[in-house]
Design an enzyme around this catalytic site. Structure first.
Site, PDB file in Angstrom:
ATOM      1  CD  GLU A 137      -3.294  -1.562   0.243  1.00  0.00           C
ATOM      2  OE1 GLU A 137      -3.241  -0.143  -0.310  1.00  0.00           O
ATOM      3  OE2 GLU A 137      -4.126  -1.966  -0.035  1.00  0.00           O
ATOM      4  CD  GLU A 370     -14.821  -5.288  -1.825  1.00  0.00           C
ATOM      5  OE1 GLU A 370     -14.676  -4.097  -1.915  1.00  0.00           O
ATOM      6  OE2 GLU A 370     -13.478  -5.068  -2.093  1.00  0.00           O
ATOM      7  CD  GLU A 391     -10.491  -1.644  -8.116  1.00  0.00           C
ATOM      8  OE1 GLU A 391     -11.869  -0.677  -8.348  1.00  0.00           O
ATOM      9  OE2 GLU A 391      -9.358  -1.469  -7.652  1.00  0.00           O
TER      10      GLU A 391
HETATM   11  C1  DMJ Z   1      -6.329   0.778  -5.499  1.00  0.00           C
HETATM   12  O1  DMJ Z   1      -5.539   1.486  -4.201  1.00  0.00           O
HETATM   13  C2  DMJ Z   1      -5.223   0.103  -5.697  1.00  0.00           C
HETATM   14  O2  DMJ Z   1      -6.410  -0.153  -7.951  1.00  0.00           O
HETATM   15  C3  DMJ Z   1      -5.189  -1.452  -6.281  1.00  0.00           C
HETATM   16  O3  DMJ Z   1      -4.639  -2.225  -7.018  1.00  0.00           O
HETATM   17  C4  DMJ Z   1      -6.482  -2.237  -5.660  1.00  0.00           C
HETATM   18  N1  DMJ Z   1      -7.556  -1.138  -5.511  1.00  0.00           N
HETATM   19  C5  DMJ Z   1      -7.320  -0.283  -4.915  1.00  0.00           C
HETATM   20  C6  DMJ Z   1      -9.044   1.120  -4.863  1.00  0.00           C
HETATM   21  O4  DMJ Z   1      -9.543   0.165  -5.383  1.00  0.00           O
END
Ligand code: DMJ
Length: 573
Positions: A137, A370, A391
């Site tokens: 993250e 989700e 997304e």
């Molecule tokens: C984001 O932090 C990034 O896109 C990660 O790869 C997964 N998805 C979250 C948001 O949904």
């Protein structure tokens, strides 16, 4: 009745009138779409600033906004659902949302706020804190945000700074990158999921991590090596990626979680969603950014296995990496990035059909739940939330870039309207706790500003990607595609009349990866530049019957081939 001799004239007149009529209809249709796009762009800008201003008022310099209670959370240390037991009392946060907003501010043309933010960060941001953070993250949000903003700030053609930019963001990024390195000090080279920014890997730290945690570091750490000249970041990320690659099953599948000390899989079931998603994404994007053939070969092999074992029509289920047998029949909100990735390889049909299904689910619930159980046709009992994820907007942006089909503008409009209707409150934008009741939760995730608003804005106004080609990281941070970063191609492979665009300090090769699927580039000045090796596909809609109908890709100069879906792309089969 008209005289016979006049009829050809009349026919021509009618033809002229009808042509004028048609062209004025399409003209007026075009200007309707153009003004709609502009209106929607402004709506998105308003959304972004509603989120940003509330963050700055109630949460900054802490990490994220709690929009219901108008307070903050220092979530960087909580990501992955772990609490901040290691944070010192006087910890003021890492201004995560501000870092995540940097490139969005640039894309929306707010240079003043960008400069202000950069100056604040350079004076106040410190990584020497006793905080246990999640490597993945922190890499995609903080390191990616800083490196991307550094590259934007140092692009003199953008003139983002009134004063001089002295690489302040680069120093911060380098400091952070160094603090990542101890995580990779394992027998396998696979990094720990959690590290303490001050003390490195803690005693009794968990050795379990995810596939994306090991396989989605190469863009940010590779870019950091390129800009600093220090190869350690790229080497560490590459070593981890190669180790992960060596752990694939005989079916070329990967699991979801693994042990970094033993290099053994823990969870053998996987799909294209949580815990794995950005691993696939980074194989392809690393190929685009660094030009290494190896990344393409890895991506292609992994992609073929995904399509073979996970795909069920437009849906993707999960499967056991050892047997290929389906395990979980679930649609997850995170999977909605996949069509966007498919656009990057030119498989528009497959991308479009999955995107339509995700959009159908969005419309049914108002936002994307989700997790949705495909076999029971119901929402997962405990994962009913929608945390403002980007997304679907991301895939919509890519599909519109590839097709220019106004349908995607309508999809974007629906997304914008739902977000405003269900999630906008006085204190910002709140996550949805339960999509069946639209009950809200007190959290505005930083990716709402880094990605959701950015992709929606780019859908309606893509001028940011007109002059430079960018790869967007998994967190939506743009990294420019620079020829200097590309592996040197063998002499014979480079056409002698290769086109270069003058760019300070180095020349960058004209490519079109960001715009898909082979367009030439028209600069703002009106100058039209065509990639020298580029041979367009036989048909302008990229459809094909055989490989003969496909041309040569303008970025890689590789021969495009006809996919099973009947589209030209960088395919091998
Ligand atoms: C984001 O932090 C990034 O896109 C990660 O790869 C997964 N998805 C979250 C948001 O949904």
């Amino acid at each position: 009745m008209f005289h016979r001799d006049h009829s050809p004239c009349l026919f021509l007149l009618l033809l002229l009138l009808s042509t004028l009529c048609i062209s004025s209809i399409s003209h007026s249709q075009q200007s309707t779409w153009a003004s709609k796009k502009m209106r929607m762009r402004e709506k998105v800008r308003t959304m972004f600033y509603h989120a940003y201003d509330n963050y700055m008022t109630y949460a900054f310099p802490h990490d994220e906004l709690k929009p219901l209670s108008k307070t903050y959370t220092d979530s960087l240390s909580e990501l992955g659902n772990l609490k901040l037991e290691h944070l010192p009392q006087d910890y003021n946060g890492s201004a995560l949302t501000l870092i995540e907003s940097l490139s969005s501010l640039v894309i929306m043309g707010n240079n003043t706020e960008f400069e202000k933010a950069v100056l604040w960060l350079s004076e106040n941001l410190k990584f020497d804190v006793d905080a246990r953070i999640n490597l993945f993250e922190c890499n995609i949000r903080v390191l990616g945000g800083l490196v991307s903003a550094h590259l934007l700030a140092s692009d003199s053609s953008k003139k983002l700074f009134q004063g001089t930019y002295n690489n302040q963001l680069l120093f911060l990024a380098e400091d952070l990158g160094k603090r990542f390195l101890p995580a990779f000090d394992t027998p396998t080279g696979l990094p720990y999921a959690w590290i303490n920014l001050k003390y490195g890997v803690m005693e009794n730290e968990t050795t379990e991590t995810s596939t994306s945690g090991c396989g989605s570091l190469i863009l940010e750490m590779g870019a950091l090596s390129k800009v600093t000249g220090d190869p350690r970041y790229e080497s560490a990320a590459l070593r981890a990626l190669r180790k992960l690659w060596s752990m694939q099953s005989s079916l070329r599948l990967f699991g979801t979680t693994l042990d970094v000390e033993t290099g053994e899989w823990i969870e053998f079931s996987s799909g294209i969603g949580a815990g794995v998603d950005s691993f696939y994404e980074y194989l392809l994007k690393a190929h685009i950014l660094f030009g290494k053939e190896d990344f393409w070969r890895m991506f292609h092999s992994a992609y073929v296995a995904v399509q073979k074992y996970f795909r069920h029509g437009p849906w993707y289920h999960e499967a056991d990496m050892r047997t290929g047998k389906a395990t979980y029949w679930q649609l997850t909100s995170l999977q909605a990035f996949w069509p966007g990735l498919q656009v990057l390889i030119g498989d528009i049909t497959a991308a479009n059909s999955s995107h339509r299904e995700f959009f159908h689910v969005w419309k049914r619930f108002g936002v994307l739940p989700e997790r949705y159980l495909l076999d029971h046709r119901m929402i997962h009992p405990t994962e009913k939330y929608y945390p403002l994820r980007p997304e679907l907007a991301e895939s919509t942006f890519y599909l519109y870039q590839a097709t220019k089909d106004p349908w995607y503008i309508e999809v974007g409009e629906t997304i914008v309207n739902s977000l405003n209707l269900y999630t906008k409150i006085e204190g910002g934008f709140a996550s949805v706790k339960d999509v069946t009741t639209m009950q809200l939760e007190d959290h505005q995730h930083s990716f709402f500003l880094a990605e959701t608003c950015k992709y929606l804005y780019l859908l309606f106004d893509d001028s940011f990607v007109h002059e430079t080609n960018y790869v967007f990281t998994t967190e939506g941070h743009p990294l420019p595609v620079l020829s200097a970063w590309h592996e040197k191609l063998p002499e014979t492979y480079i056409p002698t009349n290769w086109t270069f665009m003058k760019r300070q300090p180095e020349a960058s090769r004209i490519s079109s990866m960001s715009l898909q699927v082979c367009p030439a580039i028209t600069l703002k000045s009106g100058q039209h530049i065509e990639s020298a090796c580029h041979i367009p596909d036989a048909r302008s809609d990229y459809r094909c019957l055989t490989d003969e109908d496909c041309g040569v890709d303008s970025t890689t100069c590789a021969r495009r081939s006809c996919s099973m879906a009947g589209y030209c792309g960088l395919w091998i089969f």
